[in-house]
Design an enzyme around this catalytic site. Structure first.
Site, short mmCIF file in Angstrom:
data_model
loop_
_atom_site.label_atom_id
_atom_site.label_comp_id
_atom_site.label_asym_id
_atom_site.label_seq_id
_atom_site.Cartn_x
_atom_site.Cartn_y
_atom_site.Cartn_z
N SER A 44 0.83 -1.22 0.00
CA SER A 44 0.00 0.00 0.00
C SER A 44 0.86 1.27 0.00
O SER A 44 0.43 2.30 -0.48
CB SER A 44 -0.95 0.01 1.20
N SER A 46 4.44 1.13 -0.71
CA SER A 46 5.75 0.93 -1.32
C SER A 46 5.69 0.01 -2.53
O SER A 46 4.73 -0.73 -2.71
CB SER A 46 6.69 0.31 -0.28
N ASP A 113 18.37 -7.20 0.63
CA ASP A 113 18.69 -8.50 0.05
C ASP A 113 17.62 -8.88 -0.97
O ASP A 113 16.43 -8.70 -0.70
CB ASP A 113 18.65 -9.58 1.14
N ASP A 158 3.84 -9.29 12.78
CA ASP A 158 3.03 -9.58 11.59
C ASP A 158 3.63 -10.75 10.81
O ASP A 158 3.73 -10.71 9.59
CB ASP A 158 2.90 -8.33 10.72
N GLU A 162 3.37 -14.64 3.79
CA GLU A 162 3.71 -13.58 2.82
C GLU A 162 4.98 -12.84 3.23
O GLU A 162 5.66 -12.28 2.38
CB GLU A 162 2.60 -12.52 2.73
N THR A 216 -2.32 -8.98 10.57
CA THR A 216 -3.14 -9.69 9.60
C THR A 216 -4.08 -10.60 10.38
O THR A 216 -3.63 -11.39 11.22
CB THR A 216 -2.24 -10.49 8.64
#
Ligand code: ADE
Length: 325
Positions: A44, A46, A113, A158, A162, A216
């Protein structure tokens, strides 16, 4: 706009000065030092793009954040939290490393990275479920990384598939520290500091952080829902959800909407699918415990029968990833 880069890495070049003396020159990296390529992901606030260092040809993932958007949406605090935590977590293979930060008029840049294997969620979806061997391998790398984070005074808050990326050799790289919590700890003398002098993210009152934090839904711990307070054990609740999901193919608490998901979490309303391995079930049942104080702690998780055969520590990061099946 006082977003400086104290603590950011710079490249060092040996140069000969006017007197013939060899001196070290510190050169700050900037936008011009990289070739930007394809977009790897979008959030949202970046965009992450593939990039190569023009001098070294080393590949990176660069997270680009729009300054106006961040200020307008009041997310400056979270950007600083992400930078501060990444600067605290620089020497573990399981963390996406922050190499440089810089900015131009429009954007902030985080040079990270590159995780060529993408998200663990994507790999899981392609496989639908993992077997016990793969779950043990990825679970062990995630747990070793959580252990390091917690020892360095950072709660992620979080954790989910993902946010677990995989590198070129399918080793874990945890990312997205924008909602992390930095615990008050004695600082090391060489510690990188926040971009805003005198304002550290730990200075934000607890209540404000707790009430403004949204993780989340499926991985949120019950204590965050009832007391609005996350602790180290909250990451271990999420870890239990991830272990369950790798083996079952879906998270334990999932409903039609967030509210119903939260209801299931606080009621510990979940079931194991038929065929779920008994030893893994025992581990998950000791992690998905409503009282955070009674949840299994990291040292005990490491010694649980499910992780038998894992050699904890640096050796596990030299191991070849099992073939996915
Ligand atoms: N997507 C988001 N962050 C990434 C990273 N560090 N490497 C590859 N893809 C990404």
């Amino acid at each position: 706009d006082d977003w400086q880069d104290r603590g950011a890495a710079v490249s060092v070049r040996q140069e000969v000065d006017a007197n013939g003396k060899t001196v070290a020159r510190y050169i700050k990296k900037g936008v011009r030092d990289f070739n930007f390529g394809n977009t790897l992901g979008e959030g949202s606030y970046s965009t992450v793009v593939f990039a190569t260092d023009r001098q070294t040809l080393k590949e990176y993932a660069i997270k680009i954040l729009d300054k106006r958007h961040i200020i307008k949406e009041k997310k400056v605090k979270y950007v600083n939290i992400e930078k501060d935590t990444l600067n605290r977590l620089t020497d573990h293979p399981g963390i996406v490393r922050l190499y440089y930060t810089f900015q131009d008029e429009r954007s902030l840049y985080f040079v990270l990275d590159l995780a060529k294997g993408g998200e663990l969620l994507g790999v899981l979806k392609r496989m639908s479920t993992f077997d016990e061997e793969c779950t043990r391998f990825y679970g062990a790398q995630i747990l070793d990384t959580i252990d390091y984070m917690h020892k360095r005074g950072v709660i992620h808050r979080d954790l989910k598939p993902e946010n677990v990326l995989l590198d070129h050799q399918m080793h874990v790289k945890i990312t997205d520290f924008g909602t992390a919590k930095i615990l008050k700890m004695p600082r090391r003398p060489d510690e990188s500091t926040s971009s805003i002098p005198q304002l550290d993210s730990t200075d934000i009152p607890e209540e404000e952080r707790a009430s403004s934090f949204v993780g989340t839904a499926e991985y949120v711990s019950p204590e965050l829902l009832t007391d609005k307070n996350a602790c180290k054990a909250s990451d271990l609740w999420a870890f239990g959800c991830i272990i369950y999901q790798l083996l079952a193919g879906r998270p334990p608490f999932k409903a039609g909407n967030e509210y119903q998901t939260f209801q299931k979490i606080v009621a510990l309303d979940y079931e194991f699918p038929i065929g779920f391995p008994a030893v893994a079930r025992d581990l998950v049942e000791r992690l998905l415990v409503l009282d955070p104080a009674r949840r299994l702690q990291i040292e005990h998780i490491k010694n649980h029968e499910f992780f038998d055969g894992i050699s904890w520590g640096t050796d596990m990061w030299k191991q070849k990833a099992p073939r996915l099946k």
